[in-house]
Design a protein around this motif. Structure first.
Motif, short mmCIF file in Angstrom:
data_model
loop_
_atom_site.label_atom_id
_atom_site.label_comp_id
_atom_site.label_asym_id
_atom_site.label_seq_id
_atom_site.Cartn_x
_atom_site.Cartn_y
_atom_site.Cartn_z
N LEU A 38 -6.49 8.61 0.11
CA LEU A 38 -5.34 8.65 1.07
C LEU A 38 -5.92 7.64 2.32
CD1 LEU A 38 -4.52 12.49 1.75
CD2 LEU A 38 -3.02 10.49 0.62
N THR A 39 -7.30 7.37 2.37
CA THR A 39 -7.53 6.79 3.71
C THR A 39 -8.35 5.24 3.34
OG1 THR A 39 -9.58 7.89 3.78
CG2 THR A 39 -7.64 8.70 5.27
N LEU B 14 3.56 6.19 9.62
CA LEU B 14 4.43 7.02 8.83
C LEU B 14 5.17 8.16 9.41
CD1 LEU B 14 1.56 7.70 6.36
CD2 LEU B 14 3.09 5.89 5.95
N LEU B 47 -0.05 -0.46 3.15
CA LEU B 47 0.84 0.85 2.85
C LEU B 47 1.60 0.82 1.84
CD1 LEU B 47 2.06 1.90 6.42
CD2 LEU B 47 0.16 2.67 5.44
N LYS B 50 -1.18 0.96 -1.01
CA LYS B 50 -1.58 2.13 -1.44
C LYS B 50 -0.49 3.31 -1.72
CE LYS B 50 -5.55 1.86 1.73
NZ LYS B 50 -6.03 1.96 3.07
N LEU B 52 1.51 4.48 -0.10
CA LEU B 52 2.12 5.50 1.00
C LEU B 52 3.65 5.54 1.52
CD1 LEU B 52 -1.15 5.23 3.15
CD2 LEU B 52 -0.20 7.38 1.97
N LEU B 67 9.07 7.14 2.93
CA LEU B 67 7.88 7.67 2.46
C LEU B 67 7.59 7.71 1.12
CD1 LEU B 67 6.67 9.90 5.50
CD2 LEU B 67 5.98 7.79 5.23
N LYS B 70 2.74 10.68 -1.56
CA LYS B 70 1.29 10.43 -0.89
C LYS B 70 1.44 10.18 0.59
CE LYS B 70 -2.56 7.51 -2.02
NZ LYS B 70 -2.98 6.29 -2.54
N GLY B 71 2.46 9.63 1.01
CA GLY B 71 2.74 9.29 2.58
C GLY B 71 3.08 10.56 3.20
N TYR B 74 -0.24 12.28 3.42
CA TYR B 74 -1.37 11.76 4.38
C TYR B 74 -0.78 12.45 5.71
CZ TYR B 74 -3.57 8.05 7.27
OH TYR B 74 -4.21 7.75 8.38
N TYR B 78 -3.42 14.75 7.82
CA TYR B 78 -3.91 13.82 8.91
C TYR B 78 -5.01 14.67 9.91
CZ TYR B 78 -4.40 10.52 12.59
OH TYR B 78 -4.89 9.69 13.66
#
Lengths: 225, 90
Positions: A38-39, B14, B47, B50, B52, B67, B70-71, B74, B78
């Motif tokens: 994710l990061t 996001l 973004l 990836k 997201l 989004l 996956k977004g 996240y 978080y």
């Protein structure tokens, strides 16, 4: 030459110890996969790699042990096991050095230059050279390097901690890391030089297991939250 | 106010999309994200790479940003991510 019952008992302890540590390291590696995906956070990457290389090192350490026992049990077969044991030891020392490198990187990566971080292959090369030196030339040089690396990291971490007390840096974790590395060196010594810690072997295994389990517990409780 | 780190900026972008019923045009997103155009472009590209966020177009051909699954993950994770990184000082 060891007695067969002693061999069986030692192997039993070895198997249990290795299975616990390898499992713990692999669970840490795979349970942090989602956070990394994710990061793409560099610190998380180096932290995960530390445990991946610990798992590899412990796997090869586990393989190196039976060879030492076998050589003592069957004195007639010497050339092939010796050769195999050398290869296993090189991979073991290489992987353990990489684990140490990644542990240092996971703490210090923010302070390191991007160009240094991008030259990851140099770490692998250095670890391989150290492994060859440790196995073929002088195990003491390798030990000296590990000690210098620990002292260097400890000083940097201590200075960093003093500068940023208000950030609540989890200081006890660094103590666990330091102990982990110290006991890891004992592990290396006892693998390169069989019977080095013969009398205190079980205690050494027990403390190492507890240290890994503390980190494992911290990772799992954090991730499950 | 302290400078936002990379993970925080991604979270904020996001969150803006999520707060707008998961559909927002690029210009308001840039405005709400409190970034310079150049920084926003870099984050936006990251973004998308990836996965997201994703781009979508309405019937009139206007671009919207939404989004991905996956977004959403996240955003959901978080606090766990930040807690993990802080606890291990990574």
């Amino acid at each position: 030459m060891p007695r067969p019952e002693m061999f069986a008992s030692n192997m039993g302890i070895e198997i249990l110890y290795s299975v616990i540590i390898i499992s713990v390291c692999l669970i840490i590696y795979f349970s942090t996969k989602e956070i990394y995906k994710l990061t793409s956070h560099k610190g998380v990457k180096y932290f995960r790699n530390t445990f991946l290389f610990f798992a590899i090192a412990y796997s090869f350490r586990f393989l190196a042990r039976p060879f030492a026992f076998m050589l003592q049990l069957f004195e007639t077969i010497k050339i092939s096991p010796l050769l195999s044991r050398t290869v296993i030891l090189i991979v073991f020392v290489y992987a353990s050095t990489m684990a140490l490198f990644y542990l240092i990187y996971s703490i210090l990566w923010k302070k390191l230059d991007k160009t240094i971080l991008s030259k990851n292959y140099l770490l692998h090369l250095a670890a391989l050279i150290l492994a060859i030196i440790a196995v073929f030339v002088k195990p003491e040089l390798f030990l000296l390097f590990q000690l210098v690396a620990i002292i260097f990291t400890s000083v940097i971490v201590y200075l960093d901690y003093n500068k940023s007390k208000e950030k609540k840096i989890p200081y006890p974790l660094y103590i666990i890391y330091a102990l982990l590395i110290i006991f890891w060196i004992f592990n290396i010594l006892s693998t390169i030089i069989p019977n080095f810690f013969r009398t205190t072997q079980t205690l050494l295994y027990l403390i190492s297991t507890v240290l890994f389990l503390i980190i494992f517990y911290k990772v799992i409780t954090k991730i499950k939250k | 106010m302290s400078k936002r780190n990379r993970l925080q900026v991604i979270h904020d972008i996001l969150k803006v999309i999520s707060n707008h019923n998961n559909s927002i045009k690029p210009t308001p997103l840039l405005r709400y994200s409190n970034l310079s155009s150049q920084s926003f472009s870099e984050y936006y590209k990251e973004l998308l790479e990836k996965e997201l966020i994703k781009e979508a177009k309405d019937k009139k051909g206007r671009k919207y940003i939404t989004l991905t699954d996956k977004g959403f993950v996240y955003l959901e994770k978080y606090k766990t991510i930040i807690g993990f990184i802080e606890d291990f000082n990574l």
